[in-house]
Design a protein around this motif. Structure first.
Motif, short mmCIF file in Angstrom:
data_model
loop_
_atom_site.label_atom_id
_atom_site.label_comp_id
_atom_site.label_asym_id
_atom_site.label_seq_id
_atom_site.Cartn_x
_atom_site.Cartn_y
_atom_site.Cartn_z
N ARG A 147 -5.48 -4.01 -11.37
CA ARG A 147 -6.51 -3.87 -12.41
C ARG A 147 -7.65 -2.95 -11.97
NH1 ARG A 147 -8.13 -9.97 -13.75
NH2 ARG A 147 -9.12 -9.04 -15.55
N CYS A 148 -7.59 -2.43 -10.74
CA CYS A 148 -8.74 -1.74 -10.15
C CYS A 148 -8.68 -0.23 -10.40
CB CYS A 148 -8.79 -2.01 -8.65
SG CYS A 148 -10.17 -1.22 -7.83
N PRO A 149 -9.77 0.34 -10.93
CA PRO A 149 -9.77 1.80 -11.18
C PRO A 149 -9.84 2.63 -9.90
CG PRO A 149 -11.92 0.83 -11.73
CD PRO A 149 -11.01 -0.31 -11.40
N LEU A 150 -10.19 1.99 -8.76
CA LEU A 150 -10.36 2.74 -7.51
C LEU A 150 -9.20 2.54 -6.54
CD1 LEU A 150 -14.12 1.77 -6.89
CD2 LEU A 150 -13.29 3.84 -7.99
N ALA A 151 -8.15 1.84 -6.98
CA ALA A 151 -7.07 1.47 -6.04
C ALA A 151 -6.27 2.68 -5.57
CB ALA A 151 -6.14 0.46 -6.71
N ASN A 152 -5.83 2.64 -4.30
CA ASN A 152 -4.90 3.65 -3.78
C ASN A 152 -3.78 2.95 -3.01
OD1 ASN A 152 -5.93 2.93 -1.31
ND2 ASN A 152 -6.95 4.89 -0.90
N GLU A 153 -2.99 3.69 -2.28
CA GLU A 153 -1.83 3.11 -1.58
C GLU A 153 -2.24 2.04 -0.58
OE1 GLU A 153 1.44 3.34 -2.22
OE2 GLU A 153 0.68 4.42 -3.96
N ARG A 154 -3.35 2.25 0.13
CA ARG A 154 -3.80 1.27 1.12
C ARG A 154 -4.07 -0.09 0.46
NH1 ARG A 154 -9.47 1.18 4.57
NH2 ARG A 154 -8.90 -0.56 5.93
N CYS A 155 -4.66 -0.04 -0.73
CA CYS A 155 -5.01 -1.27 -1.46
C CYS A 155 -3.74 -2.06 -1.83
CB CYS A 155 -5.79 -0.95 -2.73
SG CYS A 155 -7.33 -0.07 -2.41
N LYS A 156 -2.62 -1.35 -2.04
CA LYS A 156 -1.39 -2.01 -2.46
C LYS A 156 -0.68 -2.72 -1.31
CE LYS A 156 -0.68 1.25 -6.22
NZ LYS A 156 0.08 2.40 -6.72
N THR A 157 -1.01 -2.33 -0.07
CA THR A 157 -0.26 -2.89 1.07
C THR A 157 -1.12 -3.72 2.01
OG1 THR A 157 -0.66 -0.83 2.27
CG2 THR A 157 1.44 -1.02 1.09
N GLU A 158 -2.42 -3.44 2.09
CA GLU A 158 -3.26 -4.07 3.12
C GLU A 158 -4.32 -4.97 2.48
OE1 GLU A 158 -6.33 -2.42 6.43
OE2 GLU A 158 -4.65 -1.08 5.98
N ARG A 159 -4.33 -6.21 2.90
CA ARG A 159 -5.32 -7.15 2.34
C ARG A 159 -6.70 -6.90 2.96
NH1 ARG A 159 -4.98 -13.79 2.75
NH2 ARG A 159 -7.18 -14.19 2.36
N PRO A 160 -7.72 -6.63 2.15
CA PRO A 160 -9.04 -6.33 2.73
C PRO A 160 -9.74 -7.61 3.22
CG PRO A 160 -9.16 -6.25 0.34
CD PRO A 160 -7.73 -6.54 0.68
N PRO A 161 -10.31 -7.61 4.43
CA PRO A 161 -11.06 -8.78 4.89
C PRO A 161 -12.45 -8.81 4.27
CG PRO A 161 -11.12 -7.06 6.56
CD PRO A 161 -10.30 -6.52 5.42
N LEU A 162 -13.05 -10.01 4.20
CA LEU A 162 -14.43 -10.12 3.72
C LEU A 162 -15.34 -9.70 4.87
CD1 LEU A 162 -16.00 -11.18 1.15
CD2 LEU A 162 -16.28 -13.31 2.39
#
Length: 330
Positions: free
Chosen positions: A297-312
């Motif tokens: 749903r994110c307008p800024l998503a790229n390949e990294r966003c699809k594979t790597e879970r971002p930490p808080l």
């Protein structure tokens, strides 16, 4: 200054598998629903942390974990320096339960319709052995009702004789009976009219000031959150995506999901401007997306966003879990 409440990596999964025979005949595996998946936060004494997010993001599960109604699958919670979930199982757990209370979402479902108000509000006092039956109990129930703007004369009435707002006040009086320090409020005003919401919220703010209460306030209504919170945590699919001070979050939201939520709020000064609705649907929690769960749903998503879970992590002075913010993609 140590926080009164510290949740660390809290997680809760529910087994939602089909019955055993179906699994055997249809060769289906067990199915686990991750309602809360690694949530960490702290609340200072006398402060309010609000958790916001769309329905089904795990807010109410967090509330039930904090008061000990659910056992965490992973992680834990420290209350005033002690391990709360270990303490809930011991004899001292009763003392801890006096200090931690909950106000439920639906005032029509959380009050026993067969009991009069005196029994409802007096029950915690009797259960915890604070007061036994008699004039002292009656007097204390009268005081509690007055503290939430009701009359001691209401003691002999049944819940059906009250409006929704008055019922929620009874729920608050019941929660305050054991003189708790920490109140978990699970959408306490969502079932009420807007004018009544304001009355109940003002009562809760006054009680917080008078008694030094600490609140975890759960809501999906950002206008309510703006009125009551000191800090705001934004949840999405069982995870925290942003935690910030209220003023900072409303002025400069960082996470794309937070921006989307704030964009959807109608504002008088922007009359005529087209509002951006919250894009897309919440994914199925039984099969969440890989990487960052918000990426479809994110307008800024790229390949990294699809594979790597971002930490808080701390970025730009707030806690945010977002690769796009980290890489200044916005």
């Amino acid at each position: 200054m140590t926080a009164l409440v510290q949740a660390h990596d809290l997680a809760k999964s529910f087994d939602v598998s089909p019955p055993w025979l179906n699994r055997v005949l249809e060769r289906k595996p067990r199915v686990q629903l991750k309602a809360v998946d690694g949530v960490s936060f702290s609340i200072e004494r006398g402060q309010t942390l609000a958790l916001v997010g769309e329905s089904g993001c795990g807010k109410s599960t967090v509330a039930r974990l904090l008061v000990g109604l659910y056992e965490p699958t992973r992680g834990g919670m420290q209350f005033d320096g002690q391990d709360a979930h270990a303490a809930f199982k011991t004899a001292e757990g009763r003392i801890l339960r006096r200090r931690v209370q909950m106000i439920f979402q639906d005032p029509y479902a959380s009050l026993n319709p067969r009991w009069i108000v005196e029994d409802i509000v007096g029950e915690p006092l009797r259960e915890h052995g604070i007061l036994k039956e008699g004039p002292a109990l009656k007097a204390r129930v009268g005081e509690l009702l007055q503290s939430v703007g009701l009359s001691p004369l209401d003691m002999v009435k049944y819940p059906h004789q009250f409006s929704g707002g008055q019922r929620q006040r009874i729920s608050i009086a019941r929660a305050l009976a054991t003189q708790p320090e920490f109140l978990v409020c699970d959408e306490p005003t969502s079932a009420l009219d807007v004018s009544v919401q304001a009355q109940v919220l003002n009562i809760m703010k006054d009680l917080q000031r008078a008694q030094g209460l600490t609140y975890l306030f759960i809501s999906h209504n950002l206008a309510v959150v703006r009125h009551v919170a000191d800090q705001v945590g934004v949840m999405y699919l069982g995870r925290l995506v942003e935690v910030a001070d209220k003023a900072q979050l409303f002025a400069t939201p960082q996470h794309p999901y937070t921006r989307m939520l704030l964009d959807a709020i109608p504002q008088m000064k922007h009359t005529g401007r087209r509002r951006t609705p919250v894009q897309g649907e919440v994914p199925n929690p039984l099969n969440p997306p890989s990487g960052c769960t918000f990426h479809p749903r994110c307008p800024l998503a790229n390949e990294r966003c699809k594979t790597e879970r971002p930490p808080l992590q701390m970025l730009r002075g707030v806690q945010v879990a977002c690769h796009a913010v980290e890489e200044n993609r916005d």
